[in-house]
Design a protein around this motif. Structure first.
Motif, mmCIF file in Angstrom:
data_model
loop_
_atom_site.group_PDB
_atom_site.id
_atom_site.type_symbol
_atom_site.label_atom_id
_atom_site.label_comp_id
_atom_site.label_asym_id
_atom_site.label_seq_id
_atom_site.Cartn_x
_atom_site.Cartn_y
_atom_site.Cartn_z
ATOM 1 N N PRO A 148 0.913 -1.333 -0.013
ATOM 2 C CA PRO A 148 0.057 0.157 -0.045
ATOM 3 C C PRO A 148 0.894 1.225 -0.088
ATOM 4 O O PRO A 148 0.360 2.278 -0.515
ATOM 5 C CB PRO A 148 -0.846 -0.153 1.383
ATOM 6 N N TYR A 149 1.895 1.311 0.607
ATOM 7 C CA TYR A 149 2.747 2.518 0.497
ATOM 8 C C TYR A 149 3.285 2.714 -0.631
ATOM 9 O O TYR A 149 3.528 3.834 -0.954
ATOM 10 C CB TYR A 149 3.880 2.165 1.830
ATOM 11 N N ALA A 150 3.805 1.449 -1.473
ATOM 12 C CA ALA A 150 4.345 1.801 -2.577
ATOM 13 C C ALA A 150 3.198 2.491 -3.652
ATOM 14 O O ALA A 150 3.320 3.358 -4.437
ATOM 15 C CB ALA A 150 4.857 0.620 -3.252
ATOM 16 N N LYS A 151 2.163 1.932 -3.363
ATOM 17 C CA LYS A 151 1.061 2.399 -4.444
ATOM 18 C C LYS A 151 0.568 3.749 -3.977
ATOM 19 O O LYS A 151 0.391 4.586 -4.889
ATOM 20 C CB LYS A 151 -0.270 1.467 -4.236
ATOM 21 N N SER A 152 0.584 4.094 -2.839
ATOM 22 C CA SER A 152 0.324 5.437 -2.259
ATOM 23 C C SER A 152 1.545 6.641 -2.991
ATOM 24 O O SER A 152 0.999 7.657 -3.180
ATOM 25 C CB SER A 152 0.389 5.717 -0.726
ATOM 26 N N GLU A 153 2.853 6.027 -2.890
ATOM 27 C CA GLU A 153 3.578 6.987 -3.317
ATOM 28 C C GLU A 153 3.676 6.971 -4.966
ATOM 29 O O GLU A 153 3.749 8.116 -5.400
ATOM 30 C CB GLU A 153 4.933 6.405 -2.870
ATOM 31 N N ALA A 154 2.983 5.757 -5.314
ATOM 32 C CA ALA A 154 3.115 6.111 -6.956
ATOM 33 C C ALA A 154 2.150 7.040 -7.255
ATOM 34 O O ALA A 154 2.062 7.927 -8.169
ATOM 35 C CB ALA A 154 2.813 4.721 -7.687
ATOM 36 N N ARG A 155 1.047 7.075 -6.645
ATOM 37 C CA ARG A 155 -0.417 8.022 -6.732
ATOM 38 C C ARG A 155 0.118 9.311 -6.502
ATOM 39 O O ARG A 155 -0.286 10.228 -7.188
ATOM 40 C CB ARG A 155 -1.346 7.467 -6.136
ATOM 41 N N ARG A 156 0.752 9.682 -5.453
ATOM 42 C CA ARG A 156 1.268 10.834 -5.280
ATOM 43 C C ARG A 156 2.293 11.621 -6.349
ATOM 44 O O ARG A 156 2.185 12.728 -6.598
ATOM 45 C CB ARG A 156 2.030 10.925 -3.892
ATOM 46 N N ARG A 157 3.027 10.784 -6.799
ATOM 47 C CA ARG A 157 4.081 11.117 -7.854
ATOM 48 C C ARG A 157 3.058 11.297 -9.226
ATOM 49 O O ARG A 157 3.540 12.211 -9.955
ATOM 50 C CB ARG A 157 5.212 10.056 -8.053
ATOM 51 N N ALA A 158 2.282 10.709 -9.261
ATOM 52 C CA ALA A 158 1.335 10.653 -10.740
ATOM 53 C C ALA A 158 0.772 12.114 -10.529
ATOM 54 O O ALA A 158 0.471 12.835 -11.683
ATOM 55 C CB ALA A 158 0.401 9.615 -10.835
ATOM 56 N N ILE A 159 0.214 12.385 -9.354
ATOM 57 C CA ILE A 159 -0.271 13.806 -9.158
ATOM 58 C C ILE A 159 0.384 14.897 -9.375
ATOM 59 O O ILE A 159 0.225 15.895 -9.952
ATOM 60 C CB ILE A 159 -0.903 13.718 -7.585
ATOM 61 N N LEU A 160 1.673 14.794 -8.810
ATOM 62 C CA LEU A 160 2.734 15.685 -8.954
ATOM 63 C C LEU A 160 3.408 15.926 -10.370
ATOM 64 O O LEU A 160 3.226 16.968 -10.863
ATOM 65 C CB LEU A 160 3.939 15.377 -7.989
ATOM 66 N N ASP A 161 3.199 14.902 -11.189
ATOM 67 C CA ASP A 161 3.811 14.804 -12.750
ATOM 68 C C ASP A 161 2.391 15.614 -13.253
ATOM 69 O O ASP A 161 2.861 16.596 -14.081
ATOM 70 C CB ASP A 161 3.904 13.597 -13.038
ATOM 71 N N ALA A 162 1.349 15.295 -12.930
ATOM 72 C CA ALA A 162 0.292 15.915 -13.549
ATOM 73 C C ALA A 162 0.137 17.369 -13.164
ATOM 74 O O ALA A 162 0.017 18.105 -14.367
ATOM 75 C CB ALA A 162 -1.275 15.147 -13.210
ATOM 76 N N ALA A 163 0.325 17.684 -12.134
ATOM 77 C CA ALA A 163 0.471 19.249 -11.553
ATOM 78 C C ALA A 163 1.437 19.981 -12.447
ATOM 79 O O ALA A 163 1.349 21.020 -12.656
ATOM 80 C CB ALA A 163 0.483 19.208 -10.122
ATOM 81 N N HIS A 164 2.213 19.251 -12.356
ATOM 82 C CA HIS A 164 3.577 19.948 -13.207
ATOM 83 C C HIS A 164 3.210 20.391 -14.374
ATOM 84 O O HIS A 164 3.579 21.444 -14.857
ATOM 85 C CB HIS A 164 4.775 18.961 -13.305
ATOM 86 N N ALA A 165 2.601 19.556 -15.242
ATOM 87 C CA ALA A 165 2.148 19.733 -16.676
ATOM 88 C C ALA A 165 1.242 20.822 -16.626
ATOM 89 O O ALA A 165 1.265 21.616 -17.518
ATOM 90 C CB ALA A 165 1.644 18.442 -17.206
ATOM 91 N N VAL A 166 0.254 20.725 -15.807
ATOM 92 C CA VAL A 166 -0.976 21.589 -15.827
ATOM 93 C C VAL A 166 -0.358 22.986 -15.447
ATOM 94 O O VAL A 166 -0.770 24.146 -15.967
ATOM 95 C CB VAL A 166 -2.004 21.220 -14.843
ATOM 96 N N PHE A 167 0.202 23.052 -14.420
ATOM 97 C CA PHE A 167 0.846 24.611 -13.881
ATOM 98 C C PHE A 167 1.793 25.154 -14.894
ATOM 99 O O PHE A 167 1.809 26.386 -15.172
ATOM 100 C CB PHE A 167 1.400 24.474 -12.471
ATOM 101 N N ALA A 168 2.635 24.240 -15.642
ATOM 102 C CA ALA A 168 3.574 24.575 -16.571
ATOM 103 C C ALA A 168 2.823 25.323 -17.942
ATOM 104 O O ALA A 168 3.311 26.312 -18.423
ATOM 105 C CB ALA A 168 4.515 23.561 -17.216
ATOM 106 N N SER A 169 1.836 24.833 -18.199
ATOM 107 C CA SER A 169 1.084 25.160 -19.320
ATOM 108 C C SER A 169 -0.053 26.084 -19.135
ATOM 109 O O SER A 169 -0.268 26.934 -19.962
ATOM 110 C CB SER A 169 0.428 23.801 -20.183
#
Length: 201
Positions: free
Chosen positions: A14-35
């Motif tokens: 569960p910890y690994a899954k939680s970290e993966a989802r958190r990283r996916a959100i950060l990657d998505a936010a990076h793309a959205v905020f940059a554009s």
């Protein structure tokens, strides 16, 4: 495997899954905020980009400002861990190497440039981050230019503090121009020209 080991394995999943989802959100936010910028990009935009509901996103980041600060922290992590400092390098060498490295991460530079400009607007949650960052850079570069001065490597009449402030402003301005015209602007080359003007061979 013992029960104790089994419990450990269960926690890792569960910890690994939680970290993966958190990283996916950060990657998505990076793309959205940059554009779109912080103001123009919504939490729903980020959730859509990450392929999850906004409710799920808020489980990891309770507010939009929390998400922004996490994205900025991730930006620092990318630039610092992937391009580690070499204490044996001089100031000019560090600047040139970092400038060349930045050419390989245009998305990170775009995010930084967009959010830095936007942080000047009233009430922007990233304003303190950028103000503190610029203050640290000026202080750090001024200290390095002062060292060059004490070693007789700074041209006569050059003030270390002014040189530091000029370096910060020049570098950010060059990166903005580079994002708009990458084939026409040589960031590292222009920074090298600056050092030729303020330091002795």
């Amino acid at each position: 495997m013992t029960t104790k080991d089994g419990n450990r394995a269960g926690r890792r999943g569960p910890y690994a899954k939680s970290e993966a989802r958190r990283r996916a959100i950060l990657d998505a936010a990076h793309a959205v905020f940059a554009s779109r910028g912080y103001r123009g990009g919504s939490l729903q935009d980020v959730a859509d980009q990450a392929g999850m509901s906004q409710t799920s996103l808020l489980h990891y980041f309770p507010s939009k400002s929390d998400l922004l600060m996490a994205v900025l922290a991730r930006r620092d992590e990318i630039t610092e861990t992937a391009n580690p400092a070499d204490m044996a390098e001089g100031l000019a060498e560090v600047v040139f190497r970092t400038a060349k490295y930045n050419e390989d991460i245009p998305g990170v530079i775009e995010l930084y440039t967009v959010l830095c400009a936007e942080s000047l607007t009233e009430g922007h949650p990233g304003r303190e981050y950028f103000a503190d960052r610029f203050a640290r850079l000026r202080q750090s570069y001024a200290r390095r230019f002062t060292e060059l001065q004490s070693e007789g490597k700074l041209r006569p009449g050059v003030d270390p503090q002014q040189a530091a402030t000029s370096l910060v402003g020049l570098w950010d301005g060059l990166q903005t121009q580079w994002l708009l015209a990458p084939d026409e602007v040589d960031v590292a080359g222009s920074l090298r020209g600056f050092f030729d003007l303020v330091t002795l061979p």
